[in-house]
Design a protein around this motif. Structure first.
Motif, short mmCIF file in Angstrom:
data_model
loop_
_atom_site.label_atom_id
_atom_site.label_comp_id
_atom_site.label_asym_id
_atom_site.label_seq_id
_atom_site.Cartn_x
_atom_site.Cartn_y
_atom_site.Cartn_z
N VAL A 50 -18.16 -23.64 11.11
CA VAL A 50 -18.61 -24.50 12.20
C VAL A 50 -19.97 -24.06 12.73
CG1 VAL A 50 -18.04 -25.30 14.52
CG2 VAL A 50 -16.24 -25.02 12.82
N THR A 51 -20.21 -22.77 12.76
CA THR A 51 -21.47 -22.28 13.34
C THR A 51 -22.66 -22.46 12.43
OG1 THR A 51 -21.00 -20.05 12.53
CG2 THR A 51 -20.30 -20.58 14.77
N THR A 52 -22.46 -22.63 11.13
CA THR A 52 -23.60 -22.73 10.21
C THR A 52 -23.81 -24.13 9.64
OG1 THR A 52 -22.21 -22.04 8.37
CG2 THR A 52 -23.46 -20.33 9.52
N THR A 53 -22.95 -25.07 9.94
CA THR A 53 -23.09 -26.41 9.36
C THR A 53 -24.35 -27.11 9.86
OG1 THR A 53 -20.71 -26.61 9.15
CG2 THR A 53 -21.96 -28.63 9.07
N ARG A 54 -24.61 -27.07 11.15
CA ARG A 54 -25.77 -27.77 11.69
C ARG A 54 -27.10 -27.20 11.18
NH1 ARG A 54 -24.96 -29.80 17.74
NH2 ARG A 54 -25.50 -31.83 16.94
N PRO A 55 -27.27 -25.87 11.15
CA PRO A 55 -28.53 -25.35 10.59
C PRO A 55 -28.72 -25.69 9.12
CG PRO A 55 -27.45 -23.66 11.89
CD PRO A 55 -26.50 -24.80 11.78
N ILE A 56 -27.62 -25.72 8.36
CA ILE A 56 -27.72 -26.09 6.95
C ILE A 56 -28.16 -27.55 6.82
CG2 ILE A 56 -26.37 -26.54 4.86
CD1 ILE A 56 -24.76 -24.01 5.59
N LEU A 57 -27.56 -28.42 7.61
CA LEU A 57 -27.94 -29.84 7.56
C LEU A 57 -29.38 -30.04 8.03
CD1 LEU A 57 -24.67 -31.57 8.78
CD2 LEU A 57 -25.57 -31.42 6.46
N ALA A 58 -29.83 -29.24 8.99
CA ALA A 58 -31.23 -29.32 9.43
C ALA A 58 -32.18 -28.90 8.31
CB ALA A 58 -31.44 -28.45 10.66
N ALA A 59 -31.81 -27.86 7.57
CA ALA A 59 -32.64 -27.42 6.45
C ALA A 59 -32.65 -28.46 5.34
CB ALA A 59 -32.11 -26.08 5.91
N VAL A 60 -31.50 -29.06 5.07
CA VAL A 60 -31.42 -30.11 4.05
C VAL A 60 -32.28 -31.30 4.47
CG1 VAL A 60 -29.87 -31.79 2.98
CG2 VAL A 60 -29.20 -29.40 3.14
N LYS A 61 -32.24 -31.67 5.75
CA LYS A 61 -33.07 -32.78 6.23
C LYS A 61 -34.55 -32.47 6.09
CE LYS A 61 -33.77 -35.99 10.01
NZ LYS A 61 -34.81 -36.57 9.27
N ALA A 62 -34.94 -31.23 6.35
CA ALA A 62 -36.34 -30.85 6.19
C ALA A 62 -36.78 -30.96 4.74
CB ALA A 62 -36.55 -29.43 6.70
N VAL A 63 -35.92 -30.55 3.83
CA VAL A 63 -36.22 -30.67 2.39
C VAL A 63 -36.30 -32.14 2.00
CG1 VAL A 63 -35.27 -30.29 0.08
CG2 VAL A 63 -35.26 -28.44 1.75
N ALA A 64 -35.35 -32.94 2.51
CA ALA A 64 -35.32 -34.37 2.17
C ALA A 64 -36.55 -35.09 2.68
CB ALA A 64 -34.06 -35.00 2.76
N ASP A 65 -37.08 -34.67 3.83
CA ASP A 65 -38.28 -35.30 4.37
C ASP A 65 -39.53 -34.98 3.55
OD1 ASP A 65 -36.78 -36.42 6.37
OD2 ASP A 65 -37.33 -34.93 7.89
N GLU A 66 -39.56 -33.83 2.91
CA GLU A 66 -40.75 -33.39 2.20
C GLU A 66 -40.77 -33.76 0.71
OE1 GLU A 66 -43.53 -31.96 3.41
OE2 GLU A 66 -42.65 -32.35 5.37
N LEU A 67 -39.60 -33.82 0.08
CA LEU A 67 -39.56 -34.03 -1.37
C LEU A 67 -38.96 -35.39 -1.72
CD1 LEU A 67 -38.30 -30.51 -2.47
CD2 LEU A 67 -40.63 -31.37 -2.50
N PRO A 68 -39.56 -36.09 -2.67
CA PRO A 68 -39.02 -37.39 -3.06
C PRO A 68 -37.71 -37.28 -3.85
CG PRO A 68 -40.94 -36.87 -4.39
CD PRO A 68 -40.81 -35.79 -3.37
N ARG A 69 -37.60 -36.23 -4.67
CA ARG A 69 -36.38 -36.03 -5.47
C ARG A 69 -36.03 -34.56 -5.48
NH1 ARG A 69 -38.85 -39.88 -8.20
NH2 ARG A 69 -39.89 -38.67 -9.78
N VAL A 70 -34.73 -34.31 -5.43
CA VAL A 70 -34.22 -32.94 -5.44
C VAL A 70 -33.09 -32.88 -6.45
CG1 VAL A 70 -33.08 -31.16 -4.05
CG2 VAL A 70 -34.79 -32.62 -3.01
#
Length: 107
Positions: A50-70
């Protein structure tokens, strides 16, 4: 161990990771850029904490915003899903067919 490699568009990445978080059979997620460089690796126990889900999703969102394909590499352990009591896709399909087939036989 089952390893699935998916090429996910950036706009779909966050939703896909959210789908994988709730799967108990997922052991590890590895995100790579188009050149094959590893961006980050997330272990299954960390995904469901529970404590690490939000930071992980924030990191994934940052990657998704920068890269067209992963490239998303998903490592699953089907034995773990059976221990938890979650049906695999083939078992779910078999159950669905058992329900649907009698309906088609009537017509």
């Amino acid at each position: 161990m089952d390893i699935t490699i998916e090429v996910v568009h950036g706009w779909r990445l966050l939703a896909r990771v959210r789908e994988l978080i709730v799967e108990p059979s997922v052991q590890r997620l590895i995100l790579r850029n188009e050149q094959g460089d590893t961006l980050f690796v997330v272990e299954g126990t960390t995904l469901r904490s529970v404590t690490t889900t939000r930071p992980i999703l924030a990191a994934v969102k940052a990657v998704a915003d920068e890269l067209p394909r992963v490239t998303l590499e998903v490592v699953r352990d089907e034995g773990l899903a059976h221990e938890v009591g979650v049906a695999t896709m083939s078992e779910e399909f078999d159950r669905a067919i058992d329900v649907v087939e009698p309906v088609f036989e009537r017509y």
